[in-house]
Every structure is written in structure tokens, then in C-alpha cells.
Design an enzyme around this catalytic site. Sequence first.
Site, short mmCIF file in Angstrom:
data_model
loop_
_atom_site.label_atom_id
_atom_site.label_comp_id
_atom_site.label_asym_id
_atom_site.label_seq_id
_atom_site.Cartn_x
_atom_site.Cartn_y
_atom_site.Cartn_z
N ASP A 187 9.29 -2.32 12.92
CA ASP A 187 10.48 -1.67 13.48
C ASP A 187 11.64 -2.65 13.58
O ASP A 187 12.79 -2.31 13.30
CB ASP A 187 10.15 -1.09 14.86
CG ASP A 187 8.95 -0.17 14.83
OD1 ASP A 187 8.84 0.64 13.88
OD2 ASP A 187 8.09 -0.27 15.72
N VAL A 214 1.04 -15.76 9.52
CA VAL A 214 0.71 -16.08 10.91
C VAL A 214 -0.61 -15.39 11.24
O VAL A 214 -0.76 -14.19 11.00
CB VAL A 214 1.83 -15.63 11.88
CG1 VAL A 214 1.43 -15.93 13.31
CG2 VAL A 214 3.16 -16.30 11.53
N PHE A 246 0.82 -1.20 0.00
CA PHE A 246 0.00 0.00 0.00
C PHE A 246 0.86 1.26 0.00
O PHE A 246 0.62 2.22 -0.76
CB PHE A 246 -0.94 0.00 1.21
CG PHE A 246 -1.67 1.28 1.41
CD1 PHE A 246 -2.75 1.62 0.60
CD2 PHE A 246 -1.29 2.18 2.41
CE1 PHE A 246 -3.43 2.83 0.78
CE2 PHE A 246 -1.96 3.37 2.60
CZ PHE A 246 -3.03 3.70 1.77
N THR A 294 7.80 -5.10 2.01
CA THR A 294 7.77 -6.10 3.08
C THR A 294 6.62 -7.09 2.96
O THR A 294 6.72 -8.23 3.43
CB THR A 294 7.70 -5.40 4.45
OG1 THR A 294 6.53 -4.55 4.48
CG2 THR A 294 8.95 -4.55 4.68
N THR A 309 6.80 -5.36 14.75
CA THR A 309 7.52 -6.20 13.79
C THR A 309 8.13 -5.35 12.67
O THR A 309 9.22 -5.67 12.18
CB THR A 309 6.58 -7.27 13.20
OG1 THR A 309 5.39 -6.63 12.74
CG2 THR A 309 6.23 -8.31 14.24
#
Length: 563
Positions: free
Chosen positions: A485, A476, A402, A436, A483
Site C-alpha cells: 500500500d 529483508v 505472480f 514490484t 508495504t
Amino acid sequence: MTLESVTLAEVEASLGTLENESLSETTDYLEKEAEIFAEEKRMEMMMGWHLKREPRLQRSTTVATGSIDVDSAAAVTDDFPASAAVKEVLLGQDEGAQTAALGSEDVKGTHTDLDPVQRLFLEKIKDYDNMHRLNGGLLETEPDYVKYLSEETAKLQRLYGGGDLSSFPEFTFTEAVFAKSDPPLLPSHDFVIEMINGLSRIASSSAYREAAMECRVLSIQSHVVRGYVGNKSASFPLQDKESQACQQARRRRCEEAGLRLAATGFLLVTSPKMETGSLGAGLVLGFEVDSINSVQFSNHTGYSHWKGQVLTADELHVLYEGIKLNNVHQYDYVLTGYTRDTSFLEMVVDIVQELKRANPNLVYVCDPVLGDHGSMYVPQNLYPVYKNKVVPVADIITPNQFEAELLTGKNISTEKDAVEVMDLLHAMGPDTVVITSSDLPSRLGDRFLVSLGSQRHVRPDGSRTTQRVRIEVPKVDAVFVGTGDLFAAMLLAWTHHYPNDLKMACEKTFSVMHHVIQRTISYAHELAGPGRRPSPPQLELRMVQSKADIEDPAIVTEATVIS
């Protein structure tokens, strides 16, 4: 006092006194001792009294008055305290004096030129020598001492690989042979100029500079008292782990930069080879992390309640000015994450630009936190600041799908689209882009999500090359905070470790994330109990418990090079 009353203990006491005496002092001492008993023994000596002794086991050499048997003295070196000193005294005599003294011993083995005390002194040593030779070892020693000596000798043999420990080892040195050339080989003028220019570039490069100084990171992120978010997620892994990665990366960078020292007459050209993981914990240097907390909360905002303070742009400026006034504002990296204030973000950009002017090799790692899944969770006015000011000064960025689409204005529907978006981001400034997470279908099934990365390099000839990778990451079913960071901090660390290998850097980074998340979710389910969803407190990252995985992650997530 008679001669017969002189005991072995008295002789040994006399011998101890003689241990460190010189030859002349020894002679004087013996003469004084002889005078004490002179009156009592004069009559006996006049009657031809002599002292009987045992037959010699080997021929001995005697010296002038005040000397004793060299061979006998040497034989008791191991066990008689004074023998070493006596031997030293004897060896100090010249050879002529020893030869002249040979005639002083009569056929019965007596020394007519010695007084009785001297002869008794000599005979006791000879008797001890004979017993030592016949016994073949130590005399009058306790069993415990023999056992202790045997154990210590065995330890030394194990330590030094065996061998005879009773004698000094012999060494053989061969003379070095050097190749000769006539006339001497000298480098060409062009080669010298090229080497000088190369060394100049190396001396001014980050590789050379980092090899001589520590890695220091300025991290401007949020802070929580409880849990792991922002600086709490970044500082511990960087300080703990990168102690090992830092040194390895420096050596790699020096090698890749072509650092060479001497061999063509005055320059040696070397190319050291380094193996990954060869540096142990005793050879480590961690990142120094200086943290500025953009917010300070009791806990992250996923809890039902939170309290705290927010740092303003002016307060950030004051803190930075304090660092500058003390001239301790030299940094290798700047790391930033979530913020909600435009003026604060603009102040961050000003700080980064000033630090880059002081150190052109500084690397700025930015997680452009804007939103996810089609919606923003920061004020809209932050978007143009990120696009027009932050991304252009960043070197590494870690947007999700995004955020990448928002910054470039292009949608991602295919892998080709993702590559084009990363190229657009490169054009805006950053050399390394890692998306990511994305909604692209995984080749491994719907239980995996797809991440992509791209790294741009400049070749020595000035041309550019780009490495792109694809990573399949297990999903998960839980919501974690902090997470992102942690991911940015780990990517900083592993791109430092592997500056020209994005594939390996991503594999290390995503593997660390996998281990931390799996340990966290397992612990959370254990706390929540069967059939219950874990709460935010239960889902706090298990950072300390994952220390070993952060330091040396087992590769469980492999990257595929796509171009």
C-alpha cells in the site's frame, strides 16, 4: 518677573509649543509673549539695553520678525526636538523676506527688530548650535543612550550593507532604451494559428488545470485502528510529502506541455528552467486525500486476533452518492488496493469510470492484490473482474510477478519474458506498469530481488515510445504488512512528480521503501532482543519516524534503463 528670570527650561518649553505651528501662528505667539513682559522691559529697552552673545562660528541669515537662523536651526536637527519644525517654518519664507532682514542685524550681532524674549529664544538656539559643533556629537546624553544608538546603527549597517546612515541615499535612473524595428515584426498566419491551437490544448490539459487547483486523491482501501495498512499506509505519506512534489510536478508539466506567454509583437516565448528540490517548505501544497475504508479492523490480519467491519458495495455507493450530492467529487487520482468482494470491486470500477468522464485526465492507480508465490489469497472470482474490468480502466498498476503472470497468462523466466508481460499489460490499458518483485536472478547476488518497470508515452506526432527499467532491491528477512500500500502511494506521488521519467520515479519510490523498512526492522530487532524473531506488532511500519525520508529520500536504489 524680569528678563533674567527666564530660564532655558522655559524657552525649551516654548520651543516645544512652537513645534507644529505655522509661521503666522508663531508670530502671533511671540507677540503675545512679548506683551506679557512689555511693561517690565519698556524702561530697559528705552535705555538701550541689549543682549550680549557669543561670536558666530559661521555667517547666518535672519528673517523678519518671528524668524530665527536657518543654518543654526538646521544644525541641531538631530538633537533638538523643535528644530525640524522651526526649519520648516523658516524655509517657508520667501527669499526676498530673508534678504530684507539681513540689514536688521547690527555690527555687534544684535537684532534690533526683536524683543528680548525673541532674542533670548534665538540666542539659546545659537548657543546650542555652537556647543553641538564644538562637541562634534550629541549633547547632554546618558551613556546608555549613546550605547543603544551605536548598537542600533551597527545593526542597520549590517542589514543594509553599511554606508552612511545619516543621509538619504542617492539613486540614479537611466532611461530605458528600446529596440525599434521599422516596420514592426509580426508573426506569420501559420504561427498564430499554431500558437492558438497550442494554448487551447494547454488550457484543457491536466498540466494547466493542475497548476490552478490542488491535487486530490480518492483512496478506497482498508483501514486499521492499530498499525499501517491500506489507507493508513497511503494517506500520511501523500499528505505529508507530496506537498513539495505537487508544486514541482505542476511546474514541470506546464513546462513540458510548452506553456508560453508573449514575445513576437504580442506573444512572449519563454522557457523557465527549474531545479529539482528548489522549492522549500514555505512553497508547498500536499495531496488532499479523501479516504473510503473498504474494511475497518482493529489491526491487520497478521495478528493472532482481529475484529471489525467490512463495507459492502451498497454502502460504498451510499458514501459516494453523498459526495456527489455536495458536488465535491472532483478528483485527480483514484487509489485502490486490497478487497475481497466482487460486487465491491465492480462498484469501484463504476466510480472510476464516472470520475473519468468528469475528468478525462484522472489517473487511476491500482494495486491488483490477488496473491503471491504461486497461490491466491483472495476469492477466485475476483480474478476475472480484475482482468476484464479493473486493469482496462487503470493508468498505473503495481502487480508482483505472480499477479502479472496471472493477468496475462504468460510465465516470467527471463528479463525478456518480463518485458513481454509488461507489454501485454500495456495493451490491456495501463500506461505504467511496475512489477514490484520477481524471482529473476539479480546481478548483485542472491541477497537482492529484481523489480522491473515500463512506461509508455505518446509523442506529439502521435507515435509511441516506451521506457523500461530494472531495479535491484535488497532483501529483508521479515514479513511486513502494508508495504504494498505504501509502495502504490509513493509511486503515485513520484510519477506525478516525474510524469515522464520512470527511472527517477522508481528510484525515489524504492528508496523511500528502503528507508522505511530498514528503520522498521532495526527497531523490531531492538524490541525483540538478540536471537528472537520480531512479532507482527513489532514489525508495524515506522511511518511517522520516517517522515524526513518520505519527504526527501536519499537515493540508495538506482534503476537501470533496459530499453
